[in-house]
Design a protein around this motif. Structure first.
Motif, PDB file in Angstrom:
ATOM      1  N   UNK A 251      21.852  -7.163  40.759  1.00 20.24           N
ATOM      2  CA  UNK A 251      21.848  -6.003  41.647  1.00 20.24           C
ATOM      3  C   UNK A 251      21.412  -4.736  40.918  1.00 20.24           C
ATOM      4  N   UNK A 252      21.997  -4.450  39.738  1.00 23.29           N
ATOM      5  CA  UNK A 252      21.663  -3.171  39.087  1.00 23.29           C
ATOM      6  C   UNK A 252      20.204  -3.146  38.645  1.00 23.29           C
ATOM      7  N   UNK A 253      19.646  -4.301  38.267  1.00 28.67           N
ATOM      8  CA  UNK A 253      18.238  -4.337  37.859  1.00 28.67           C
ATOM      9  C   UNK A 253      17.320  -4.151  39.065  1.00 28.67           C
ATOM     10  N   UNK A 254      17.679  -4.797  40.181  1.00 27.29           N
ATOM     11  CA  UNK A 254      16.876  -4.599  41.401  1.00 27.29           C
ATOM     12  C   UNK A 254      16.918  -3.130  41.799  1.00 27.29           C
ATOM     13  N   UNK A 255      18.125  -2.548  41.749  1.00 24.26           N
ATOM     14  CA  UNK A 255      18.262  -1.164  42.187  1.00 24.26           C
ATOM     15  C   UNK A 255      17.467  -0.206  41.311  1.00 24.26           C
ATOM     16  N   UNK A 256      17.514  -0.413  39.992  1.00 24.67           N
ATOM     17  CA  UNK A 256      16.794   0.546  39.152  1.00 24.67           C
ATOM     18  C   UNK A 256      15.282   0.368  39.320  1.00 24.67           C
ATOM     19  N   UNK A 257      14.822  -0.869  39.560  1.00 23.27           N
ATOM     20  CA  UNK A 257      13.383  -1.063  39.797  1.00 23.27           C
ATOM     21  C   UNK A 257      12.938  -0.381  41.097  1.00 23.27           C
ATOM     22  N   UNK A 258      13.758  -0.493  42.136  1.00 20.63           N
ATOM     23  CA  UNK A 258      13.410   0.140  43.415  1.00 20.63           C
ATOM     24  C   UNK A 258      13.422   1.668  43.312  1.00 20.63           C
ATOM     25  N   UNK A 259      14.399   2.191  42.588  1.00 21.04           N
ATOM     26  CA  UNK A 259      14.475   3.641  42.361  1.00 21.04           C
ATOM     27  C   UNK A 259      13.222   4.119  41.642  1.00 21.04           C
ATOM     28  N   UNK A 260      12.895   3.399  40.573  1.00 22.40           N
ATOM     29  CA  UNK A 260      11.814   3.819  39.700  1.00 22.40           C
ATOM     30  C   UNK A 260      10.456   3.710  40.390  1.00 22.40           C
ATOM     31  N   UNK A 261      10.245   2.564  41.081  1.00 19.17           N
ATOM     32  CA  UNK A 261       8.915   2.319  41.637  1.00 19.17           C
ATOM     33  C   UNK A 261       8.736   2.901  43.041  1.00 19.17           C
ATOM     34  N   UNK A 262       9.819   2.856  43.848  1.00 19.32           N
ATOM     35  CA  UNK A 262       9.662   3.245  45.265  1.00 19.32           C
ATOM     36  C   UNK A 262      10.545   4.416  45.682  1.00 19.32           C
TER      37      UNK A 262
END
Length: 438
Positions: A251-262
């Motif tokens: 979850x935390x990795x998905x969330x940081x990727x979404x924050x960063x990219x989108x």
């Protein structure tokens, strides 16, 4: 075909798409050709720049020496969209602009060619988000460099880019920086049948789709044509969602990727419940941490196609440390997958099959809905079983893959037809064996 979807304002998310009718899982919701697309630089030598097919040998454009085609037919068909790009590429040689710069340039050429107001799209480029105001300074600087690169690249064809963009493009796209930001935020990765990235494309209406870590739709490609299919039954007026990222992560990795990219925080049910995180981190932390820490180095070997070293590292770690970690552990699963890739590249078929079979229980748990990634993994394992003449196992694995792919890819996708042929081959070989043993 009446449209199965419409725009609406999704609470808390801004624009979105929802269904206008009841949609059964496996149904095609929408298909679209891109407004603009280009092959990734990494694969520029291996993929036809017109139809996006991988081939051993391709014809090279004699002028820019960059674009490559299956044959003269593909080259002819591509000329109208390659003509202006060709001059720009020649001018920059030996440098090649990044994928997003090439895509933005192709978009500008496409927009200059079409007349205003002829768009059938549910969502125009004008409305696309650039997210410039929510970006870190560092990211905005990176985009500014891309915008200057775009101006330099287009120089031979559009000497006065700013003026040309003002007269031909919608007002929110007239700045090269905001155009590049829109392109990087809204483009889709185009993948081949094996789900490897081969290019990028812009499909304006589909940029309206919001993200969910357990979406009700998936996207697959046939060449550059994007197909959106339902993987669960969808009710009228229910929001349609896809996953913007590879969902097999914490979850935390998905969330940081979404924050960063989108630039948004995901509040989907999977994120709020941290569903599957416990399973992904199963086993003793002290043990699996060793696998986790080795992954960046192994990913480097994979990126360099150093298959021998990769297989050596993976098999050593999996046999020394891996034995004490459950197969479903995320880091063990990733490493087993890399060992599978390396074994296939080196032609170590028995070893590849052992690793492949070991990944399947994890895939089954992490992809409860039909998912292309799970289907393709089953197909790879089935092909290894078939090659090693484990025909009964192969037929069983192919059937499981077909059960998924008829929903994610549809019956007439080339990959599904290929799968049906493989199943026929298995059956014929089993018949032959049983008749010869009597």
């Amino acid at each position: 075909m009446a449209p199965r979807m419409e725009r609406f304002v999704s609470p808390g998310k801004g624009n979105g798409l929802r269904s206008t009718a009841r949609i059964k899982r496996g149904e095609l919701v929408y298909s679209a050709e891109p407004l603009a697309s280009c092959v990734s630089n990494r694969l520029a030598r291996d993929v036809c720049h017109r139809c996006f097919t991988r081939r051993e040998t391709l014809l090279r454009c004699s002028q820019c020496k960059t674009a490559r085609y299956c044959n003269a037919t593909c080259q002819k068909q591509a000329w109208s969209s390659h003509k202006r790009e060709c001059k720009c590429l020649q001018n920059l040689l030996p440098r090649i602009p990044t994928d997003s710069v090439r895509l933005a340039a192709r978009l500008i050429f496409a927009l200059l060619k079409t007349s205003k107001g002829s768009s059938e799209e549910l969502y125009t480029l004008e409305e696309h988000e650039s997210h410039l105001n929510s970006m870190s300074e560092q990211k905005e600087q990176g985009l500014s460099q891309l915008a200057s690169m775009l101006e330099m690249y287009l120089q031979p064809e559009i000497p006065d880019l700013a003026q040309e963009m003002t007269s031909a493009l919608p007002s929110s796209c007239q700045e090269p920086l905001s155009l590049i930001a829109k392109v990087t935020c809204n483009c889709f990765t185009i993948s081949d049948a094996e789900l490897q990235e081969i290019g990028v494309g812009l499909y304006p209406s589909l940029s309206l789709l919001n993200h969910d870590c357990r979406p009700n739709c998936v996207m697959v490609f046939e060449g550059t044509k994007l197909q959106l299919r339902a993987v669960r039954d969808i009710n009228p007026e229910e929001e349609l969602t896809i996953s913007y990222i590879e969902t097999l992560s914490l979850t935390e990795d998905r969330q940081s990727q979404l924050e960063d990219q989108y630039h948004f925080t995901c509040h989907c049910q999977r994120c709020d419940s941290q569903d599957k995180d416990g399973l992904m981190l199963s086993g003793e932390e002290a043990t699996w941490r060793l696998l986790k820490e080795a992954l960046p180095r192994l990913e480097g070997q994979k990126a360099d196609s150093d298959w021998q070293a990769l297989l050596q590292s993976c098999s050593h770690l999996l046999s020394t440390v891996g034995g004490d970690v459950p197969d479903e552990n995320l880091y063990k699963l990733r490493m087993t997958d890399m060992a599978l890739d390396a074994s296939i590249h080196l032609g170590h078929w028995e070893e590849a099959l052992r690793y492949g079979e070991q990944t399947l229980p994890g895939y089954r748990q992490y992809f409860p809905d039909p998912h292309p990634v799970h289907g393709v993994q089953l197909m790879r394992v089935g092909k290894l079983q078939h090659y090693l003449e484990h025909d009964e196992d192969a037929l069983d694995t192919f059937k499981q893959a077909f059960h998924i792919m008829k929903l994610t890819h549809g019956d007439d996708h080339p990959l599904t037809t290929d799968l049906l042929m493989k199943m026929e081959e298995c059956r014929a070989e089993m018949d032959q064996q049983s008749s010869s043993s009597h």
